[in-house]
Design a protein around this motif. Structure first.
Motif, PDB file in Angstrom:
ATOM      1  N   ALA A 197     -28.247  61.848  49.460  1.00 57.73           N
ATOM      2  CA  ALA A 197     -28.705  61.932  48.077  1.00 57.73           C
ATOM      3  C   ALA A 197     -30.199  61.676  47.996  1.00 57.73           C
ATOM      4  O   ALA A 197     -30.747  60.853  48.716  1.00 57.73           O
ATOM      5  CB  ALA A 197     -27.956  60.916  47.228  1.00 57.73           C
ATOM      6  N   ALA A 198     -30.844  62.435  47.115  1.00 60.75           N
ATOM      7  CA  ALA A 198     -32.289  62.313  46.977  1.00 60.75           C
ATOM      8  C   ALA A 198     -32.627  61.172  46.037  1.00 60.75           C
ATOM      9  O   ALA A 198     -33.252  61.359  44.996  1.00 60.75           O
ATOM     10  CB  ALA A 198     -32.865  63.633  46.464  1.00 60.75           C
ATOM     11  N   MET A 202     -30.478  59.061  39.141  1.00 62.44           N
ATOM     12  CA  MET A 202     -29.923  59.263  40.479  1.00 62.44           C
ATOM     13  C   MET A 202     -28.966  60.449  40.486  1.00 62.44           C
ATOM     14  O   MET A 202     -28.963  61.253  41.420  1.00 62.44           O
ATOM     15  CB  MET A 202     -29.190  58.005  40.937  1.00 62.44           C
ATOM     16  CG  MET A 202     -30.070  56.818  41.215  1.00 62.44           C
ATOM     17  SD  MET A 202     -29.084  55.417  41.815  1.00 62.44           S
ATOM     18  CE  MET A 202     -30.288  54.105  41.745  1.00 62.44           C
ATOM     19  N   ALA A 203     -28.152  60.548  39.444  1.00 62.48           N
ATOM     20  CA  ALA A 203     -27.192  61.653  39.365  1.00 62.48           C
ATOM     21  C   ALA A 203     -27.921  62.993  39.300  1.00 62.48           C
ATOM     22  O   ALA A 203     -27.490  63.982  39.897  1.00 62.48           O
ATOM     23  CB  ALA A 203     -26.290  61.477  38.153  1.00 62.48           C
ATOM     24  N   GLU A 262     -27.786  65.548  45.645  1.00 63.63           N
ATOM     25  CA  GLU A 262     -27.388  66.841  46.169  1.00 63.63           C
ATOM     26  C   GLU A 262     -25.909  67.072  45.869  1.00 63.63           C
ATOM     27  O   GLU A 262     -25.136  66.123  45.753  1.00 63.63           O
ATOM     28  CB  GLU A 262     -27.657  66.900  47.665  1.00 63.63           C
ATOM     29  CG  GLU A 262     -29.148  66.791  47.993  1.00 63.63           C
ATOM     30  CD  GLU A 262     -29.419  66.876  49.479  1.00 63.63           C
ATOM     31  OE1 GLU A 262     -28.446  66.994  50.246  1.00 63.63           O
ATOM     32  OE2 GLU A 262     -30.599  66.827  49.865  1.00 63.63           O
ATOM     33  N   PRO A 263     -25.497  68.334  45.761  1.00 59.23           N
ATOM     34  CA  PRO A 263     -24.105  68.628  45.388  1.00 59.23           C
ATOM     35  C   PRO A 263     -23.062  67.922  46.247  1.00 59.23           C
ATOM     36  O   PRO A 263     -22.038  67.463  45.733  1.00 59.23           O
ATOM     37  CB  PRO A 263     -24.033  70.147  45.557  1.00 59.23           C
ATOM     38  CG  PRO A 263     -25.429  70.613  45.295  1.00 59.23           C
ATOM     39  CD  PRO A 263     -26.314  69.563  45.877  1.00 59.23           C
ATOM     40  N   ASN A 313     -20.099  60.730  45.054  1.00 60.40           N
ATOM     41  CA  ASN A 313     -20.474  59.376  45.464  1.00 60.40           C
ATOM     42  C   ASN A 313     -21.406  58.710  44.447  1.00 60.40           C
ATOM     43  O   ASN A 313     -21.285  57.516  44.169  1.00 60.40           O
ATOM     44  CB  ASN A 313     -21.127  59.420  46.845  1.00 60.40           C
ATOM     45  CG  ASN A 313     -20.186  59.945  47.896  1.00 60.40           C
ATOM     46  OD1 ASN A 313     -19.002  59.621  47.900  1.00 60.40           O
ATOM     47  ND2 ASN A 313     -20.698  60.796  48.771  1.00 60.40           N
ATOM     48  N   ILE A 314     -22.307  59.487  43.889  1.00 58.51           N
ATOM     49  CA  ILE A 314     -23.164  58.956  42.833  1.00 58.51           C
ATOM     50  C   ILE A 314     -22.314  58.612  41.604  1.00 58.51           C
ATOM     51  O   ILE A 314     -22.530  57.596  40.936  1.00 58.51           O
ATOM     52  CB  ILE A 314     -24.258  59.974  42.455  1.00 58.51           C
ATOM     53  CG1 ILE A 314     -25.199  60.225  43.646  1.00 58.51           C
ATOM     54  CG2 ILE A 314     -25.047  59.490  41.250  1.00 58.51           C
ATOM     55  CD1 ILE A 314     -26.052  59.044  44.016  1.00 58.51           C
ATOM     56  N   GLN A 315     -21.330  59.463  41.332  1.00 56.78           N
ATOM     57  CA  GLN A 315     -20.422  59.192  40.221  1.00 56.78           C
ATOM     58  C   GLN A 315     -19.648  57.899  40.458  1.00 56.78           C
ATOM     59  O   GLN A 315     -19.380  57.134  39.524  1.00 56.78           O
ATOM     60  CB  GLN A 315     -19.467  60.360  40.022  1.00 56.78           C
ATOM     61  CG  GLN A 315     -20.126  61.610  39.449  1.00 56.78           C
ATOM     62  CD  GLN A 315     -19.220  62.827  39.472  1.00 56.78           C
ATOM     63  OE1 GLN A 315     -18.048  62.734  39.840  1.00 56.78           O
ATOM     64  NE2 GLN A 315     -19.754  63.969  39.078  1.00 56.78           N
TER      65      GLN A 315
END
Length: 255
Positions: free
Chosen positions: A22-23, A73-74, A78-79, A84-86
């Motif tokens: 994730a970016a 962050m969401a 990245e797709p 995981n961000i959720q």
């Protein structure tokens, strides 16, 4: 309070590929960790000061600002890492719901379930954030980690000041926090950081402020095990939050 959301958030995260792609920055995640401990601290301040409206509003603002950070962050994720961000967002939502619902503050009775959930929901957010933060580097990350350590210590100080059974072992199986050891660790970190950032005027200024606030906080810690001593939870809370805010501004400004 239902714990299904918290358990689902952890399950989704563990089933995923991790947040490492994730970016999002390590500094953002460290700030979120510090905010989780600050939320726990705010929860216990409500008990100590009788559900003071100003304290409740300060807690609400903290929770909302962290929620905005998670929205960012969401948007950056990245797709492959969206779930995981959720999961991290779901864990934060569960923590927020618990932090604002304190029966000892609002109703006057010690609800061990609420204290336990405050501990476990805080740790859920911390574990999710740490799983990626420990694999990344970033500007001023070591200073952000200092903030995490200070907020963790401060949240436990307030927990025990609010109620003797509200400490981290409740609901987690963890050992009681060793205040002397944790304080020595912060002392050592501060000395190392002062040396490392001596040539960085902006960081040095923030660290000078942290040292000033820590000097006061540090002086109260040896009295934690003395039941007859006067505790100063509100000043501890205020100074710890000031430290977090100064460090957060430093880290955010380095993006």
């Amino acid at each position: 309070m239902k714990t299904t959301l918290r358990m689902t958030a952890m399950a989704v995260f563990m089933a995923g590929t991790g947040l490492t792609e994730a970016a999002v920055s390590a500094g953002e995640l460290a700030t979120l960790e510090a905010d989780a401990w600050r939320a726990r601290m705010g929860f216990h301040l409500l008990s100590i000061r009788g559900d003071n409206p100003d304290d409740r509003e300060a807690l609400r603002i903290l929770l909302a600002e962290a929620d905005q950070r998670l929205d960012g962050m969401a948007a950056e994720a990245e797709p492959a890492n969206e779930e995981n961000i959720q999961a991290l967002g779901a864990a934060w939502n569960t923590l927020s719901e618990r932090a604002l619902d304190n029966p000892l503050a609002s109703l006057g009775y010690a609800d061990y379930g609420a204290m336990s959930e405050m501990n476990t929901t805080t740790l859920d957010v911390v574990k999710l954030a740490e799983s990626v933060r420990d694999e990344q580097a970033g500007p001023y990350l070591d200073i952000a980690e200092l903030s995490v350590a200070m907020q963790r210590l401060a949240s436990e100080y307030l927990a025990l000041a609010a109620f003797p059974s509200a400490g981290l072992p409740t609901g987690t199986g963890l050992e009681p926090l060793d205040f002397a050891m944790e304080s020595k660790g912060i002392d050592d970190r501060l000395k190392a950081l002062d040396k490392a950032y001596a040539g960085d005027a902006e960081a040095a200024e923030v660290l000078a402020f942290v040292n000033q606030r820590w000097a006061f906080i540090r002086s109260t810690i040896p009295k934690m095990n003395d039941e007859a001593s006067n505790k100063v939870p509100y000043l501890f809370y205020r100074y710890a939050n000031q430290v977090a805010e100064r460090i957060e501004a430093l880290v955010d400004g380095s993006k």
